[in-house]
Motif scaffolding. Structure first.
Motif, short mmCIF file in Angstrom:
data_model
loop_
_atom_site.label_atom_id
_atom_site.label_comp_id
_atom_site.label_asym_id
_atom_site.label_seq_id
_atom_site.Cartn_x
_atom_site.Cartn_y
_atom_site.Cartn_z
N THR A 424 83.02 -26.25 -118.75
CA THR A 424 83.67 -26.23 -117.45
C THR A 424 84.07 -24.81 -117.09
N LYS A 425 84.45 -24.64 -115.84
CA LYS A 425 84.94 -23.32 -115.43
C LYS A 425 86.17 -22.95 -116.23
N GLU A 426 86.99 -23.92 -116.56
CA GLU A 426 88.20 -23.64 -117.35
C GLU A 426 87.85 -23.22 -118.77
N ASP A 427 86.72 -23.72 -119.31
CA ASP A 427 86.26 -23.26 -120.62
C ASP A 427 85.92 -21.77 -120.56
N PHE A 428 85.24 -21.38 -119.48
CA PHE A 428 84.94 -19.96 -119.29
C PHE A 428 86.24 -19.17 -119.15
N ASP A 429 87.20 -19.69 -118.37
CA ASP A 429 88.43 -18.97 -118.08
C ASP A 429 89.27 -18.71 -119.32
N ARG A 430 89.28 -19.68 -120.23
CA ARG A 430 90.14 -19.49 -121.39
C ARG A 430 89.47 -18.72 -122.54
N THR A 431 88.24 -18.26 -122.28
CA THR A 431 87.55 -17.41 -123.25
C THR A 431 87.97 -15.97 -123.02
N VAL A 432 88.48 -15.32 -124.04
CA VAL A 432 88.97 -13.95 -123.92
C VAL A 432 87.80 -13.00 -123.71
N ALA A 433 87.96 -12.10 -122.78
CA ALA A 433 86.89 -11.15 -122.44
C ALA A 433 86.69 -10.14 -123.56
N VAL A 434 85.44 -9.69 -123.69
CA VAL A 434 85.12 -8.56 -124.57
C VAL A 434 85.05 -7.32 -123.67
N HIS A 435 85.94 -6.36 -123.91
CA HIS A 435 86.09 -5.24 -123.01
C HIS A 435 85.82 -3.93 -123.74
N PRO A 436 85.16 -2.97 -123.09
CA PRO A 436 84.54 -3.01 -121.76
C PRO A 436 83.06 -3.41 -121.87
N THR A 437 82.70 -4.48 -121.23
CA THR A 437 81.32 -4.94 -121.18
C THR A 437 81.01 -5.42 -119.77
N ILE A 438 79.74 -5.53 -119.48
CA ILE A 438 79.32 -6.13 -118.22
C ILE A 438 79.62 -7.61 -118.23
N SER A 439 79.35 -8.26 -119.36
CA SER A 439 79.42 -9.72 -119.44
C SER A 439 80.84 -10.26 -119.34
N GLU A 440 81.85 -9.42 -119.50
CA GLU A 440 83.22 -9.93 -119.42
C GLU A 440 83.53 -10.52 -118.03
N GLU A 441 82.77 -10.10 -117.02
CA GLU A 441 83.01 -10.64 -115.69
C GLU A 441 82.76 -12.14 -115.63
N LEU A 442 81.95 -12.66 -116.55
CA LEU A 442 81.69 -14.10 -116.56
C LEU A 442 82.95 -14.91 -116.86
N VAL A 443 83.92 -14.30 -117.53
CA VAL A 443 85.13 -15.05 -117.90
C VAL A 443 86.37 -14.54 -117.20
N THR A 444 86.20 -13.67 -116.21
CA THR A 444 87.37 -13.13 -115.50
C THR A 444 87.38 -13.45 -114.02
N MET A 445 86.38 -14.20 -113.53
CA MET A 445 86.35 -14.56 -112.11
C MET A 445 87.27 -15.76 -111.90
N ARG A 446 88.39 -15.56 -111.21
CA ARG A 446 89.41 -16.61 -111.09
C ARG A 446 89.37 -17.36 -109.76
N SER A 447 89.03 -16.66 -108.68
CA SER A 447 89.08 -17.29 -107.35
C SER A 447 87.67 -17.47 -106.82
N PRO A 448 87.37 -18.67 -106.30
CA PRO A 448 86.04 -18.89 -105.75
C PRO A 448 85.77 -18.01 -104.54
N THR A 449 84.54 -17.51 -104.46
CA THR A 449 84.11 -16.71 -103.31
C THR A 449 83.91 -17.60 -102.10
N ARG A 450 83.42 -18.81 -102.35
CA ARG A 450 83.20 -19.78 -101.27
C ARG A 450 83.12 -21.19 -101.85
N ARG A 451 83.36 -22.13 -100.99
CA ARG A 451 83.25 -23.55 -101.35
C ARG A 451 82.28 -24.22 -100.40
N GLY A 452 81.77 -25.37 -100.82
CA GLY A 452 80.88 -26.08 -99.91
C GLY A 452 80.30 -27.32 -100.52
#
Length: 452
Positions: A424-452
């Protein structure tokens, strides 16, 4: 009834070799395999392996430029295509030998010639020898398709791209799929002036719209001329090279024209019609979930079935077939949530649903991050990475993940595990980021850009 073989495999590509090895070594079956060209099939000999090596070669000009920005005193020389070709051929020969050794060590009897089907339990080699077999597996892969336009014989396909005598100064790449787009980037990186034409509205059809647009924009920024809603009407040899006349009336001369307008299953002349195997409209062998045709003794795996035309899928299909028929472990190959990568520059990695497909299934949230990665930002380049997650609003499951940027293929392999497990998105959210990496953005996006 006594047979010469328990299994006879027609085709020595990844799917056929895996099935033959597993059936022989683990299933203790008597296995024969026929291959008319070189062992390893499309992927090893004229596909993903040599193509990826060409991708690596084409990236070095950018690496050298970046090195200067990081303080290295480097001066690029000219690219030696002939040297690269020699080393490439040596590597392919090594890999072909490894494939052959794998078969021989597993006890498979290899026939280096074409085989056709005589009846549901008999195959015939090109030299006239016939063998009886309890089961037949067709794993003959696919071939490039070139439309029947005037002058089509002047064009090359991906098969010939690894054997060019010299690199062209100007190249036209026709097609908008991953093969066309990858070769456009490869040639561009090697210093060729590249034009890519595609009859659709945007390249990389079938991939997420936002992600493929991001790739197309980056390709254009690198110097590739992408012409969509365009197509070639005819090709003619001229003093200036090969003239490509377009359907809109314009024309231009090139030194090389490469067609990558799709592939077709290799089913012609195999004798399938003789035994009544059902063939689909594109020439594909129709099979069920067990890779079995309507003729019970004949099976097919890989691109010749036109299911998911990826090497790892063919390998899974071949392994599942061997386990089912010879190892008393019945199972079907899983074609759901297969991750894939497009080795354009920048790379595109994708798993799961596109935003467009997900939106058609129900309410979703879309999370997008675009940013300049640290390494190229420091070097002064304007490259931008795109990270995208598509989430089901009700279940919170991540339905799709799309990455554009350096190492996208490596990242999507790991993200694919999480998506396959139903994260789930919450599984991604509670995964601690590896910093500094490109891939850390996968687990740091908190607010949706759009819904639909």
């Amino acid at each position: 009834m006594s047979f010469d073989y328990d299994l006879f495999v027609i085709g020595g590509g990844s799917g056929g070799v895996r099935a033959a090895r597993i059936a022989s070594a683990e299933g203790k079956a008597r296995v024969g395999l026929a291959e008319e060209y070189r062992m390893g099939g499309t992927c090893v000999i004229r596909g993903c392996v040599p193509k990826k090596l060409m991708v690596y070669a084409s990236e070095y000009p950018g690496i050298i430029d970046d090195a200067r920005a990081y303080g290295w005193q480097v001066t690029p020389g000219a690219f030696d295509w002939s040297q690269f070709r020699r080393q490439l051929e040596a590597e392919l020969t090594r890999l072909e030998g490894a494939y052959r050794s794998t078969l021989l060590n597993a006890g498979v009897e290899v026939h280096d010639q074409r085989a056709t089907i005589v009846d549901p339990h008999t195959v015939e080699l090109a030299d006239g020898r016939r063998f009886t077999t309890k089961h037949i597996l067709v794993a003959t892969g696919g071939r490039p398709f070139v439309p029947a336009i005037p002058g089509a014989g002047l064009a090359v396909t991906s098969n010939e791209m690894f054997h060019l005598e010299t690199l062209p100064a100007r190249a036209l790449v026709v097609g908008g799929g991953y093969i066309a787009s990858e070769f456009a980037c490869i040639l561009n990186g090697l210093g060729v002036k590249v034009t890519q034409v595609y009859r659709g509205t945007q390249i990389l059809r079938g991939f997420d719209d936002e992600a493929r647009t991001h790739v197309a924009n980056a390709m254009a920024a690198s110097g590739i001329s992408i012409r969509c809603n365009a197509d070639v009407a005819r090709l003619d040899r001229t003093a200036g090279g090969i003239r490509a006349s377009m359907i809109d009336g314009s024309s231009e001369d090139y030194d090389l024209v490469m067609y990558a307008t799709g592939r077709r299953p290799n089913t012609e002349g195999l004798g399938l019609d003789r035994v009544g195997v059902v063939i689909g409209g594109r020439g594909e062998i129709r099979v069920d979930g067990w890779s079995q045709t309507n003729v019970p003794s004949i099976y097919a795996v890989g691109d010749v079935t036109d299911r998911i035309n990826l090497t790892p899928v063919a390998i899974r299909e071949g392994h599942a077939f061997a386990d089912t028929v010879f190892n008393a472990r019945p199972r079907q190959a899983d074609h759901d949530l297969v991750a894939s990568a497009v080795f354009t520059q920048p790379e595109l990695g994708s798993v799961g649903l596109t935003e467009e497909d997900a939106r058609a299934q129900g309410p979703i949230e879309v999370y997008v991050a675009t940013f300049r990665p640290m390494q190229s930002l420091f070097a002064g380049r304007q490259d931008r990475v795109l990270m995208k997650l598509i989430v089901a609003e009700d279940s919170r499951k991540v339905l799709g993940c799309h990455i554009v940027g350096p190492g996208a293929g490596e990242m999507i392999q790991l993200a694919g595990i999480a998506v396959k497990m139903g994260a789930t998105k919450e599984d991604f959210d509670r995964t601690v980021a590896v910093h500094p990496t490109i891939s850390e953005e996968l687990v740091t996006m908190r607010s949706p850009t759009r819904r639909g």
